[in-house]
Design an enzyme around this catalytic site. Structure first.
Site, PDB file in Angstrom:
ATOM      1  N   GLU A   1       0.865  -1.180   0.000  1.00  0.00           N
ATOM      2  CA  GLU A   1       0.000   0.000   0.000  1.00  0.00           C
ATOM      3  C   GLU A   1       0.902   1.231   0.000  1.00  0.00           C
ATOM      4  OE1 GLU A   1      -3.134  -0.057  -0.444  1.00  0.00           O
ATOM      5  OE2 GLU A   1      -3.461  -2.206  -0.196  1.00  0.00           O
TER       6      GLU A   1
ATOM      7  N   CYS B   1      -1.887   9.328   2.524  1.00  0.00           N
ATOM      8  CA  CYS B   1      -1.485   8.777   1.221  1.00  0.00           C
ATOM      9  C   CYS B   1      -2.508   9.073   0.123  1.00  0.00           C
ATOM     10  CB  CYS B   1      -1.244   7.270   1.328  1.00  0.00           C
ATOM     11  SG  CYS B   1      -2.649   6.340   1.963  1.00  0.00           S
TER      12      CYS B   1
END
Length: 453
Positions: free
Chosen positions: A208, A242
């Site tokens: 991720e 993110c």
């Protein structure tokens, strides 16, 4: 020490204890109860590490984990069942089914920006899938890492779930071990290191990562609402997210109105003039990096900073080009560069200059524009007329594509991520079909051709 923990977890997994449905449900309950037990300490640690408020801690950390646990508990029995599938003509009279099984011992490496959520959310998937797990939290949030260690040690024996604290050397030692699965959240550069280490043992990975996630505002958008939602996505956790909007592509006809509304949104978010309730930048290195990115840029809003707090005011930067330093890498801070456009095709071409982003946001009331962007651009996931909130739904898998990540999780996808689906064919022993065996004759071949076509 690391090797001993890995070996003890492999032995525990081999005992079969983690495979039982009741054991998994009880473990999910233990995790939930331990989080609630240490909620006050979680809030204190978040305040010390990031200056994160109780409300923001619950919204972005605790609440998301508790919701994920509840989702798994509601669906786990169904997920664990073997699934019968249709038998092909060549397999008659046998039966086919798929049975889920845990991978074994997994390694979860989490980052500092959401130190609790991004550590324990994948752990929920590991538990519900029946694995043992070693967690490596970030050394950049030491107070939260200590609380994570307390939460886990209070709920589970080390041979089942264990926390290993430390920095690069400890992570390196962990990556030298042979795990059955590795789940990593962090930067693309470190992700490459993790993937390289995993390849030595042919260990499957979920990565991720991140990237430069664009936000597009066209001329049909509700500008006041767009500015408010983009501002929220950029200032939550001080932009250290993110999936935060990394840069803004805005139609030139609505640019000035957007800037005004963005400022109004910030004024409504922070009743404290010095924005003392806003999250700080994690450390000196990241703080100085962000200050350098603002240097020599055309700042049209914000731009102030406080060295003592490692605080940077939400900032808009105009007249940005592809060659601008701020456009080289993911910003990961409360700074939003603005690029004006005249035709939507310019946005698609601009986005194509970067690696595939983890998220994309388009603000529009024009169905054709929405379809053009979502159909032309490759990205992990995103929102139409909002930012960030797509990751809060356990029914939506969350993950990147290309440079922004490999694999996904949340909800059922978390169970899938930590599960191997074993395909099994059970043949009947009542009678046997002779034409499958040698010697092959023309007659047998003709029968086979009629079946396999």
């Amino acid at each position: 020490m690391v090797k001993n923990i890995v070996n003890s977890q492999k032995e525990y997994f081999s005992s079969g204890a983690t495979r039982d449905y009741n054991f998994r449900m009880e473990s999910l309950n233990k995790l939930k109860n331990s989080i609630l037990k240490y909620e006050d300490e979680i809030n204190s640690s978040m305040k010390l590490d990031l200056n994160k408020s109780k409300a923001e801690t619950y919204i972005t950390e605790i609440g998301i984990i508790l919701d994920e646990i509840s989702f798994h508990q509601r669906h786990l029995k169904k997920w664990m069942k073997k699934k019968h599938v249709k038998t092909s003509m060549a397999q008659i009279p046998g039966k086919c089914f798929i049975t889920p099984e845990p991978y074994g011992t997994v390694l979860i490496i989490s980052p500092w920006n959401y130190p609790l959520q991004l550590c324990l959310l994948p752990l929920v998937g590991s538990i519900s899938s029946g694995n043992t797990a070693i967690i490596k939290p970030s050394e950049y949030t030491p107070h939260t890492s200590d609380i994570i260690s307390k939460i886990i040690s209070d709920a589970f024996p080390k041979e089942y779930i264990s926390v290993v604290q430390g920095g690069v050397s400890e992570t390196t030692l962990l990556l030298e071990e042979k795990f059955d699965y590795i789940f990593f959240t962090g930067s693309s550069n470190v992700g490459k290191i993790v993937m390289s280490a995993a390849s030595n043992h042919l260990t499957p990975v979920t990565l991720e990562l991140g990237g430069k996630s664009p936000a597009i505002v066209d001329e049909s958008a509700n500008i006041k609402l767009s500015a408010r939602r983009i501002a929220f996505g950029k200032v939550i956790n001080a932009g250290q997210t993110c999936v935060a909007p990394d840069y803004l592509l805005i139609h030139k006809s609505v640019k000035e109105e957007f800037i005004t509304e963005f400022k109004n949104a910030l004024n409504s978010f922070f009743v404290d003039k010095d924005m003392s309730s806003m999250v700080n930048i994690i450390n000196e290195a990241h703080y100085n990096r962000l200050k350098n990115l603002m240097r020599d840029e055309h700042i049209i809003l914000g731009g102030t900073f406080d060295d003592d707090r490692k605080f940077i005011e939400p900032t808009l930067i105009d007249e940005v080009t592809l060659s601008s330093p701020i456009m080289r890498d993911e910003i990961f801070g409360p700074i939003l560069p603005i690029i004006s456009y005249s035709n939507l095709s310019e946005c698609i071409e601009y986005i194509a200059n970067f690696e595939k982003p983890l998220a994309l946001y388009i603000f529009s009331e024009n169905k054709e524009n929405i379809a053009k962007v979502t159909g032309s651009c490759s990205f992990g996931g995103g929102c139409i007329n909002d930012t960030i909130v797509h990751l809060s739904n356990p029914n939506l898998p969350f993950g990147g594509v290309g440079n922004s990540g490999i694999g996904s999780y949340h909800g059922k996808k978390s169970f899938d991520t930590f599960t191997h689906y074993k395909s099994i064919f059970k043949q009947s022993s009542i009678f046997d079909v002779p034409f499958r065996y040698m010697p092959y004759t023309d007659k047998k071949l003709n029968i086979i051709k009629k079946i396999l076509k």
